[in-house]
Scaffold this active site. Structure first.
Site, mmCIF file in Angstrom:
data_model
loop_
_atom_site.group_PDB
_atom_site.id
_atom_site.type_symbol
_atom_site.label_atom_id
_atom_site.label_comp_id
_atom_site.label_asym_id
_atom_site.label_seq_id
_atom_site.Cartn_x
_atom_site.Cartn_y
_atom_site.Cartn_z
ATOM 1 N N LYS A 78 -18.766 1.795 -26.427
ATOM 2 C CA LYS A 78 -17.268 3.566 -26.502
ATOM 3 C C LYS A 78 -17.848 4.498 -25.017
ATOM 4 O O LYS A 78 -18.979 4.307 -24.480
ATOM 5 C CB LYS A 78 -17.714 4.313 -27.436
ATOM 6 C CG LYS A 78 -16.339 5.363 -27.640
ATOM 7 C CD LYS A 78 -15.375 4.632 -28.126
ATOM 8 C CE LYS A 78 -14.516 5.579 -28.719
ATOM 9 N NZ LYS A 78 -13.614 4.606 -29.125
ATOM 10 N N GLY A 179 -4.556 17.322 -38.169
ATOM 11 C CA GLY A 179 -4.243 16.682 -36.750
ATOM 12 C C GLY A 179 -3.130 16.503 -36.764
ATOM 13 O O GLY A 179 -2.646 15.141 -36.358
ATOM 14 N N GLY A 181 -2.205 15.286 -33.157
ATOM 15 C CA GLY A 181 -2.059 15.115 -31.680
ATOM 16 C C GLY A 181 -1.359 13.304 -32.240
ATOM 17 O O GLY A 181 -0.463 13.184 -32.878
ATOM 18 N N VAL A 183 -1.395 10.223 -32.774
ATOM 19 C CA VAL A 183 -1.529 9.340 -33.752
ATOM 20 C C VAL A 183 -1.014 10.535 -35.052
ATOM 21 O O VAL A 183 -0.343 10.254 -36.092
ATOM 22 C CB VAL A 183 -3.378 8.933 -34.409
ATOM 23 C CG1 VAL A 183 -3.155 8.884 -35.827
ATOM 24 C CG2 VAL A 183 -3.429 8.213 -33.238
#
Length: 358
Positions: A78, A179, A181, A183
């Site tokens: 990552k 959330g 966003g 997704v």
């Protein structure tokens, strides 16, 4: 670094900077046991450099487990780019980041993650070929991975409601999505089409308003979304939200969402299990994006084949839940055992997660 709580025998950690563009960040490679380390690049605001390091360490370990459980010939890595408040990452900085990836010689492959878009990856690709999540060409796999992530979460929620609520119908179910966003928004669209009643929260008021208008969602404050009286809570924002303070207040029987590192500590998975809250291990349920990006980078399938592979997340989670019930083991530990079995340098005679399908 070696005494950091996020360190887990990582193979390498690279701290990078580019004076000309002002780029700063970290690339953490957790494991290349199964292949080159593949994991997205996150651009975020961190309180300090230690927080950025911890994020890179934990996320890269999660990628090793995610890729292993998904049956991909890839290790885990990552990258985090440290953003300053009020600033955006520039094309020059993404090109500089591409040069950092190139210097790693193929040991790390990058793609988009939180705060990074497909258009940003185009700038990265000007400096390196070790990148996924690029625009789709024809019927080949590729493009924005977030719809695949959302579909995998949807399939995972199906497995969860079957295991805990004995149903495969979303009609009338109440689902709280934290959330909105890429997704979270895609997930809401699928859940709404399937008949679920949505409760949503996001720091972006415009995103909440859009969800209210498009899906008839009920909007609640960000600080209250986890504690709604719903059937499923789907965390689709940042990690660390399931902890000793929040878990006692959770009222839903299921937590299944797309965020990475939802558990603040491993002990929090046991806390959920003790409260009879069914938790879908994040790196299992949110693997749709990396399945897509891997097929694109490795050129191992068409778009239709990728969708079919992502759909198998339901089967994998069903196996995890079954093993959890039969052994009274928290699901995150069942998934960890499966990942470690596949990451082990030598095959084991038996596994506590036997019979699970990737």
């Amino acid at each position: 670094m070696f005494s950091s709580s996020g360190y887990d025998a990582h193979e390498s950690v690279t701290f990078f900077s580019d004076a000309a563009s002002g780029l700063r960040g970290v690339v953490a490679i957790h494991s290349t046991r199964l292949g080159p380390a593949f994991g997205g690049c996150r651009a975020w605001f961190y309180d300090n450099d230690e927080a950025a390091l911890q994020d890179a360490l934990r996320l890269s370990r999660g990628m090793s487990y995610k890729n292993a459980v998904a049956g991909l010939p890839l290790g885990g890595g990552k990258a985090v780019i440290i953003r300053k408040p009020g600033e955006t990452v520039t094309p020059a900085q993404f090109e500089a980041f591409g040069r950092i990836v190139e210097q790693l010689g193929g040991r790390y492959i990058t793609a988009e993650d939180v705060g990074v878009s497909m258009s940003d990856m185009i700038h990265v690709a000007r400096s390196t070929a070790h990148v996924g999540g690029l625009p789709q060409a024809g019927q080949a796999a590729g493009g924005d991975p977030s719809p695949k992530t959302a579909y995998g979460v949807y399939c995972g929620i199906l497995a969860a409601i079957q295991a805990r609520l004995s149903t495969r119908s979303f009609s009338g179910l109440k689902i709280a999505v934290q959330g909105l966003g890429s997704v979270g928004r895609n997930l809401c669209e699928r859940l709404h089409a399937a008949g679920a009643e949505l409760v949503v929260a996001d720091i972006n008021a415009a995103a909440c308003e859009a969800a209210q208008q498009r899906f008839g969602a009920r909007v609640v404050p960000v600080g209250e979304i986890l504690f709604q009286a719903v059937d499923v809570v789907a965390p689709c924002a940042l990690g660390g939200i399931l902890n000793a303070q929040t878990i006692p207040r959770i009222r839903a029987p299921i937590i299944a969402g797309g965020a990475n590192n939802q558990l603040a500590t491993a002990e929090d998975g046991q806390r959920l299990h003790d409260r009879h809250v069914l938790y879908a291990p994040d790196y299992v349920i949110n693997a749709g994006g990396i399945i897509c990006a891997a097929a694109e980078y490795l050129r191992t399938g068409s778009e239709d084949q990728v969708w079919a592979r992502v759909a198998r997340i339901e089967q994998t989670l069903a196996g995890v839940f079954l093993e959890s019930v039969s052994t009274d083991t928290p699901p995150h530990l069942v998934a960890d055992a499966l990942a470690l079995q596949r990451l082990s340098p030598a095959p084991r005679a038996s596994s506590p997660a036997k019979g699970l399908a990737a």
